[in-house]
Design a protein around this motif. Structure first.
Motif, PDB file in Angstrom:
ATOM      1  N   GLY A 129       0.802  -1.210   0.000  1.00 31.07           N
ATOM      2  CA  GLY A 129       0.000   0.000   0.000  1.00 31.07           C
ATOM      3  C   GLY A 129       0.840   1.266   0.000  1.00 31.07           C
ATOM      4  N   GLU A 130       0.221   2.355  -0.433  1.00 30.47           N
ATOM      5  CA  GLU A 130       0.917   3.638  -0.476  1.00 30.47           C
ATOM      6  C   GLU A 130       1.370   4.076   0.909  1.00 30.47           C
ATOM      7  OE1 GLU A 130       1.951   5.629  -2.939  1.00 30.47           O
ATOM      8  OE2 GLU A 130       1.370   4.052  -4.336  1.00 30.47           O
ATOM      9  N   GLU A 131       0.579   3.753   1.930  1.00 34.37           N
ATOM     10  CA  GLU A 131       0.958   4.145   3.291  1.00 34.37           C
ATOM     11  C   GLU A 131       2.251   3.453   3.721  1.00 34.37           C
ATOM     12  OE1 GLU A 131      -2.647   3.219   5.455  1.00 34.37           O
ATOM     13  OE2 GLU A 131      -2.993   5.364   5.780  1.00 34.37           O
ATOM     14  N   THR A 132       2.383   2.166   3.347  1.00 34.96           N
ATOM     15  CA  THR A 132       3.600   1.435   3.699  1.00 34.96           C
ATOM     16  C   THR A 132       4.795   1.960   2.919  1.00 34.96           C
ATOM     17  OG1 THR A 132       2.282  -0.543   4.190  1.00 34.96           O
ATOM     18  CG2 THR A 132       4.645  -0.856   3.873  1.00 34.96           C
ATOM     19  N   ILE A 133       4.583   2.296   1.634  1.00 33.71           N
ATOM     20  CA  ILE A 133       5.657   2.904   0.844  1.00 33.71           C
ATOM     21  C   ILE A 133       6.094   4.219   1.486  1.00 33.71           C
ATOM     22  CG2 ILE A 133       6.207   4.009  -1.363  1.00 33.71           C
ATOM     23  CD1 ILE A 133       4.442   1.906  -2.725  1.00 33.71           C
ATOM     24  N   ASN A 134       5.129   5.001   1.913  1.00 37.24           N
ATOM     25  CA  ASN A 134       5.463   6.271   2.580  1.00 37.24           C
ATOM     26  C   ASN A 134       6.229   6.022   3.878  1.00 37.24           C
ATOM     27  OD1 ASN A 134       4.205   7.739   0.564  1.00 37.24           O
ATOM     28  ND2 ASN A 134       2.242   7.837   1.641  1.00 37.24           N
ATOM     29  N   ALA A 135       5.825   4.982   4.625  1.00 37.96           N
ATOM     30  CA  ALA A 135       6.520   4.674   5.874  1.00 37.96           C
ATOM     31  C   ALA A 135       7.939   4.205   5.614  1.00 37.96           C
ATOM     32  CB  ALA A 135       5.751   3.609   6.644  1.00 37.96           C
ATOM     33  N   MET A 136       8.153   3.482   4.520  1.00 37.47           N
ATOM     34  CA  MET A 136       9.506   3.038   4.158  1.00 37.47           C
ATOM     35  C   MET A 136      10.340   4.181   3.594  1.00 37.47           C
ATOM     36  SD  MET A 136      10.011  -0.110   4.977  1.00 37.47           S
ATOM     37  CE  MET A 136      11.560  -0.308   4.099  1.00 37.47           C
ATOM     38  N   PRO A 165      13.185   4.380   7.459  1.00 39.91           N
ATOM     39  CA  PRO A 165      11.749   4.200   7.687  1.00 39.91           C
ATOM     40  C   PRO A 165      11.219   5.021   8.851  1.00 39.91           C
ATOM     41  CG  PRO A 165      12.867   2.079   7.425  1.00 39.91           C
ATOM     42  CD  PRO A 165      13.928   3.126   7.590  1.00 39.91           C
ATOM     43  N   ASN A 166       9.928   5.322   8.766  1.00 44.47           N
ATOM     44  CA  ASN A 166       9.198   5.900   9.889  1.00 44.47           C
ATOM     45  C   ASN A 166       8.722   4.722  10.740  1.00 44.47           C
ATOM     46  OD1 ASN A 166       6.990   6.810  11.531  1.00 44.47           O
ATOM     47  ND2 ASN A 166       6.803   8.628  10.243  1.00 44.47           N
ATOM     48  N   SER A 171       5.210   0.263  12.262  1.00 40.12           N
ATOM     49  CA  SER A 171       4.690  -0.641  13.288  1.00 40.12           C
ATOM     50  C   SER A 171       3.170  -0.640  13.303  1.00 40.12           C
ATOM     51  CB  SER A 171       5.231  -0.245  14.664  1.00 40.12           C
ATOM     52  OG  SER A 171       4.686  -1.062  15.672  1.00 40.12           O
ATOM     53  N   LYS A 172       2.576   0.529  13.176  1.00 36.64           N
ATOM     54  CA  LYS A 172       1.118   0.650  13.173  1.00 36.64           C
ATOM     55  C   LYS A 172       0.516  -0.030  11.959  1.00 36.64           C
ATOM     56  CE  LYS A 172      -2.595   4.094  13.451  1.00 36.64           C
ATOM     57  NZ  LYS A 172      -2.903   5.545  13.528  1.00 36.64           N
ATOM     58  N   PHE A 190      24.388 -10.321  -2.703  1.00 36.07           N
ATOM     59  CA  PHE A 190      23.241  -9.471  -2.364  1.00 36.07           C
ATOM     60  C   PHE A 190      23.452  -8.848  -0.990  1.00 36.07           C
ATOM     61  CE2 PHE A 190      22.069 -13.663  -0.722  1.00 36.07           C
ATOM     62  CZ  PHE A 190      21.526 -13.385   0.530  1.00 36.07           C
ATOM     63  N   VAL A 191      22.745  -7.750  -0.774  1.00 36.66           N
ATOM     64  CA  VAL A 191      22.751  -7.071   0.519  1.00 36.66           C
ATOM     65  C   VAL A 191      21.320  -7.012   1.048  1.00 36.66           C
ATOM     66  CG1 VAL A 191      24.779  -5.684  -0.015  1.00 36.66           C
ATOM     67  CG2 VAL A 191      22.486  -4.771  -0.497  1.00 36.66           C
ATOM     68  N   SER A 192      21.202  -6.712   2.333  1.00 30.08           N
ATOM     69  CA  SER A 192      19.874  -6.594   2.928  1.00 30.08           C
ATOM     70  C   SER A 192      19.922  -5.711   4.162  1.00 30.08           C
ATOM     71  CB  SER A 192      19.323  -7.978   3.305  1.00 30.08           C
ATOM     72  OG  SER A 192      20.090  -8.559   4.341  1.00 30.08           O
ATOM     73  N   ARG A 193      18.728  -5.283   4.584  1.00 31.94           N
ATOM     74  CA  ARG A 193      18.487  -4.703   5.903  1.00 31.94           C
ATOM     75  C   ARG A 193      17.164  -5.279   6.397  1.00 31.94           C
ATOM     76  NH1 ARG A 193      18.904   1.671   5.483  1.00 31.94           N
ATOM     77  NH2 ARG A 193      18.734   1.540   7.771  1.00 31.94           N
ATOM     78  N   TYR A 194      16.972  -5.268   7.723  1.00 28.65           N
ATOM     79  CA  TYR A 194      15.767  -5.885   8.288  1.00 28.65           C
ATOM     80  C   TYR A 194      15.182  -4.985   9.361  1.00 28.65           C
ATOM     81  CZ  TYR A 194      12.648  -9.329  10.378  1.00 28.65           C
ATOM     82  OH  TYR A 194      11.533  -9.982  10.848  1.00 28.65           O
ATOM     83  N   PHE A 195      13.859  -4.738   9.243  1.00 27.70           N
ATOM     84  CA  PHE A 195      13.165  -3.844  10.158  1.00 27.70           C
ATOM     85  C   PHE A 195      11.983  -4.588  10.783  1.00 27.70           C
ATOM     86  CE2 PHE A 195      14.643  -1.503   6.371  1.00 27.70           C
ATOM     87  CZ  PHE A 195      15.633  -0.724   6.953  1.00 27.70           C
TER      88      PHE A 195
END
Length: 265
Positions: A129-136, A165-166, A171-172, A190-195
């Motif tokens: 969703g757009e909200e999750t993209i915005n949070a990322m 990320p926000n 989380s919400k 490959f590289v990664s990060r985890y939230f």
């Protein structure tokens, strides 16, 4: 007062203050869930592992973040095996673990590396969703859903490194779903990060369990079974991953930071 032996180990690194720190508590019997959760909160590390030796010679293992018990944790399993090899099973070449949530796991000692053997996870294409993209803070190229994590594919290592990320918003929106951000790497496959802010971990420094999804994902894309990986958190971590049918081998180093005791009434 009862004494519990505790160790802190930096996993997926051969240098102190790098990789991912995990606490390992050696128990004779399980403590209450509330007490183990309180110990993990007091440690305030991304994971605390609790380990008990069974009569069969295997070790039962459970993992807690500062806020919840989790289904699987790679770096704390690696740290637990390191402690057992160093202090309790010096002649062993392999430690067998049994998790009530993840099943049978093992860690093998070869030369300077420890190798986890975990089941792979499955991915399916998903929308975001757009909200999750915005949070990322950035839109991914592709999105996949795993058993408990989202995997977001980005174009470059630089994009993954720039993610900010926000966390309250994330989380919400996602609750206890973790987010893996990944891209082709420079000098590694490959590289990664985890939230995982919903589990009390804004960013996990090095996440072994995420590589049960990342390994088959990149093995298919790169058409190779043996892969080098780097988690590009502030502390960084280095992993060697091998796809073995429906299992994955994840190898890395570990180094001891402290050994001591905690005292519980």
């Amino acid at each position: 007062m009862q004494e519990i032996k505790i160790f802190q180990v930096d996993a997926f690194t051969d240098k102190l203050f790098r990789g991912n720190p995990a606490a390992v508590c050696i128990l004779n019997e399980w403590r209450s869930d509330n007490q183990m959760q309180s110990i993990a909160a007091e440690n305030n590390l991304s994971e605390t592992a609790f380990v008990i030796k069974k009569n069969t010679g295997e070790y039962a293992i459970r993992w807690f973040t500062p806020t919840v018990e989790v289904n699987l944790c790679g770096h704390a399993t690696l740290a637990s095996a390191f402690v057992l090899f160093e202090f309790f099973e010096p002649d062993a070449k392999e430690i067998l673990f049994v998790s009530p949530r993840a099943g049978n796991l093992s860690v093998r000692k070869t030369d300077q590396l420890l190798t986890l053997n975990f089941p792979t996870g499955t991915l399916r294409g998903a929308a975001i969703g757009e909200e999750t993209i915005n949070a990322m803070g950035m839109a991914p190229l592709e999105v996949y859903q795993g058993p408990s994590d989202l995997l977001l594919l980005f174009e470059s290592q630089e994009q993954v490194a720039l993610l900010n990320p926000n966390f309250p918003m994330l989380s919400k929106l996602l609750g206890t779903i973790g987010v893996i951000a990944t891209a082709p790497g420079k000098g590694v496959d490959f590289v990664s990060r985890y939230f995982a802010p919903g589990e009390g971990i804004d960013e996990d420094p090095v996440t072994g369990s995420a590589h049960t999804l990342l390994t088959p994902f990149w093995a298919k894309r790169l058409k190779k079974e043996l892969l080098t990986a780097k988690q590009i958190s502030k502390r960084e971590g280095h992993l060697i991953c091998k796809l073995c049918d429906d299992r994955v081998e994840i190898s890395g180093n570990a180094i001891l930071f402290l050994a001591g005791s905690i005292f519980i009434e």
